[in-house]
Scaffold this motif. Structure first.
Motif, mmCIF file in Angstrom:
data_model
loop_
_atom_site.group_PDB
_atom_site.id
_atom_site.type_symbol
_atom_site.label_atom_id
_atom_site.label_comp_id
_atom_site.label_asym_id
_atom_site.label_seq_id
_atom_site.Cartn_x
_atom_site.Cartn_y
_atom_site.Cartn_z
ATOM 1 N N PRO A 79 47.050 38.165 46.556
ATOM 2 C CA PRO A 79 47.385 37.694 45.212
ATOM 3 C C PRO A 79 48.184 38.732 44.452
ATOM 4 N N ALA A 86 44.900 30.763 45.176
ATOM 5 C CA ALA A 86 44.290 31.884 45.897
ATOM 6 C C ALA A 86 42.810 31.660 46.150
ATOM 7 N N THR A 139 40.211 37.906 45.136
ATOM 8 C CA THR A 139 40.726 37.925 43.765
ATOM 9 C C THR A 139 39.753 38.529 42.766
#
Length: 575
Positions: free
Chosen positions: A231, A303, A560
């Protein structure tokens, strides 16, 4: 067994186009596979792979020293054309990238040397000085072997799996490029790759012999590497903001009750971000101060996984529906379900909302105490149902009733699950809290926060933040452990208007652009296992961690850092 066969198939695919004699190079490879298989049942070490460095490193060091020293004559290799250089370089790139990704994903405390070692390995393979004709490449082979041995035996490697060791083996056994016909022009240095085959009589590489190794590398190596696109900084910043917002929202909601509580921070943040375009002035500024802008939202959803973010719905008053362009943006960027309802008929409106929540939570959550105000215009609703699927599964046959101490004066009997394996564990001496990581499916992990006996949860809740979770995560160390965890299910709906107003989100409610925010969350923790999950058995009993008092549980998307669910479990027998 499959993990042992894949390197063999890869080496065969690389060898076959270039060699007419397979037996000599296969003999050392079969020796490697035999020793790996003979020790694989105990993962090369009675106490677990790389938890005992002295007995893990020597067989690999020996084998990696012997394997590259297969007699190879390079006297017939005069020069390498650009074309013959491309294949080894491509193979090195395809092999070392998954190596770095696997190492990053499995080593708990990744230092700079873990990134430097694969780089040194590549440099040793492709950038060493040329060897004189007729001279075996023993010095480079030894250097490569030593580097790989260091990678295996380096201190504080806590979870280096067998597959991340096979990748250096594949690198060491990458075939050398064939010789190009002699001709005028400057000669390029030889690529000193330790080879398993001789390269005389090879004049050119056909397209077929180029494609087969590359296809096999892609098919066999890439599934090991978790090669997902990382990401971007905007997505990570959005995740950090949402996680901090979710924790602050959780604290505000928990201050109103001391009972079980579960929220979906990502769902609440996603639903509120969807109204940024609808709001203006002070209301928009207040939301942006908490959540940031809405631009990275689609990237974060991609993501994390759209299904993992849960559902979002707009229940908007008839006549106040968004225009077609805004509606399309809500559906595409936020996954929002926009529904027009008649708030003048409260029972019908509540029934519509309840049916949507039941649909999202598999008929588990019933709405209670939903206040809509005098003239509701928009009700934001988010819902997430999460069934924990553990990578180290709990054995249902070992589940038995045990005591759970709700507080100093109250004890309940709960079904206590049991498993054993290698878990990541840390301890915060300041907060007197243990942190246990439990691996889940879909790239998620559950962080279980267990205060010491006699330490109240309120102090831990006040210390929670995205940065604090990151500190705990970096402090985790892998250890053998027997874990006892109560089986429970939290199923709740939370009305968030009051909690949001405590976070200074007031203007959107004052101008009636937003009437109420509802968050429904389900967290089920039982013996359900992730696909391929396996518990461990040990010759000696490992230490035991028994979760028999109130604790917090946070479900985090690891790539993430997105906080998907957070719960306070005071009494596992309640909802």
């Amino acid at each position: 067994m499959r993990s042992l066969l894949l390197p063999l198939l890869l080496v065969l695919a690389l060898v076959c186009p270039w060699s007419r004699s397979l037996l000599p190079p296969l003999l050392p490879l079969l020796l490697v596979l035999a020793l790996v298989w003979s020790r694989s049942q105990s993962l090369l070490c009675p106490s677990g792979f790389c938890s005992c460095r002295s007995c893990c490193s020597w067989p690999w060091s020996l084998l990696l020293l012997v394997l590259p020293l297969v007699p190879v004559s390079v006297s017939e290799v005069s020069a390498l054309s650009l074309r013959s250089l491309l294949l080894p370089l491509l193979l090195v790139l395809l092999l070392v990238l998954p190596l770095v990704l696997v190492s990053v994903s499995k080593v708990s405390a990744l230092s700079l040397r873990f990134l430097l070692l694969p780089l040194l390995l590549v440099l040793a393979l492709v950038s060493a000085p040329a060897a004189p004709a007729g001279l075996p490449l023993v010095p480079v082979s030894v250097l490569v072997s030593v580097l790989v041995s260091v990678l295996v035996s380096v201190s504080k490697v806590s979870a280096l799996s067998l597959r991340s060791l096979l990748l250096p083996l594949l690198l060491v056994s990458t075939p050398a490029a064939p010789a190009a016909p002699a001709g005028p022009g400057p000669s390029l240095p030889l690529v000193p790759v330790s080879v398993l085959v001789s390269v005389p009589e090879v004049s050119a590489l056909s397209l077929r012999s180029l494609l087969l190794p590359l296809l096999l590398v892609l098919l066999l190596v890439c599934p090991w590497s978790r090669a997902q696109s990382l990401p971007g900084p905007e997505v990570l910043d959005c995740s950090r903001r949402w996680s901090d917002f979710g924790i602050r929202l959780f604290r505000a909601a928990s201050s109103q009750s001391d009972q079980n509580l579960v929220l979906s921070p990502s769902g609440a943040a996603l639903s509120l971000s969807s109204v940024l375009e609808r709001s203006a002035g002070t209301g928009r500024e207040q939301l942006q101060r908490l959540l940031g802008t809405a631009e990275p939202v689609s990237g974060l959803r991609a993501a994390v996984g759209e299904a993992s973010m849960g559902g979002v719905a707009w229940f908007v008053a008839q006549g106040a529906e968004p225009d077609d362009a805004y509606r399309k943006s809500l559906e595409q960027d936020f996954g929002a379900d926009v529904r027009a309802v008649d708030f003048g008929s409260r029972p019908d409106a509540l029934d519509s909302i309840q049916r949507w929540v039941l649909e999202q939570t598999q008929d588990r959550v019933t709405i209670r105490d939903l206040e809509l105000g005098a003239d509701p215009q928009l009700l934001l609703t988010s819902a997430l149902s999460l069934q924990a699927r553990f990578s180290v599964p709990f054995n249902a046959s070992l589940t038995a009733p045990e005591r759970f101490f709700v507080d100093r004066y109250r004890t309940v009997m709960v079904p206590m699950m049991t498993t054993s394996g290698r878990f990541f564990l840390a301890y915060d001496r300041t907060l007197k809290t243990g942190i246990l990581r439990l691996g889940l499916d879909r790239g998620r992990a559950a962080l279980l926060l267990l205060p010491d006996d006699g330490v109240h949860l309120s102090g831990l809740e006040e210390a929670l933040s995205h940065e604090q979770i990151s500190v705990w995560t970096r402090a985790l160390r892998k250890t053998r452990l027997e874990v006892q965890l109560p089986r429970f299910a939290l199923e709740q709906s939370s009305v968030l208007r009051n909690s949001l107003q405590r976070l200074q989100v007031t203007q959107v409610f004052a101008d009636n652009s937003l009437s109420q925010v509802l968050n429904a969350a389900v967290l089920i923790v039982d013996e359900t296992a992730a696909q391929g999950g396996v518990a461990s058995t040990f010759k000696t009993a490992p230490p035991r961690l028994t979760v028999n008092r109130p604790f917090l549980l946070a479900v985090v998307h690891e790539a993430t850092g997105a906080l998907q669910l957070i719960g306070r479990i005071v009494d596992p027998t309640g909802k």
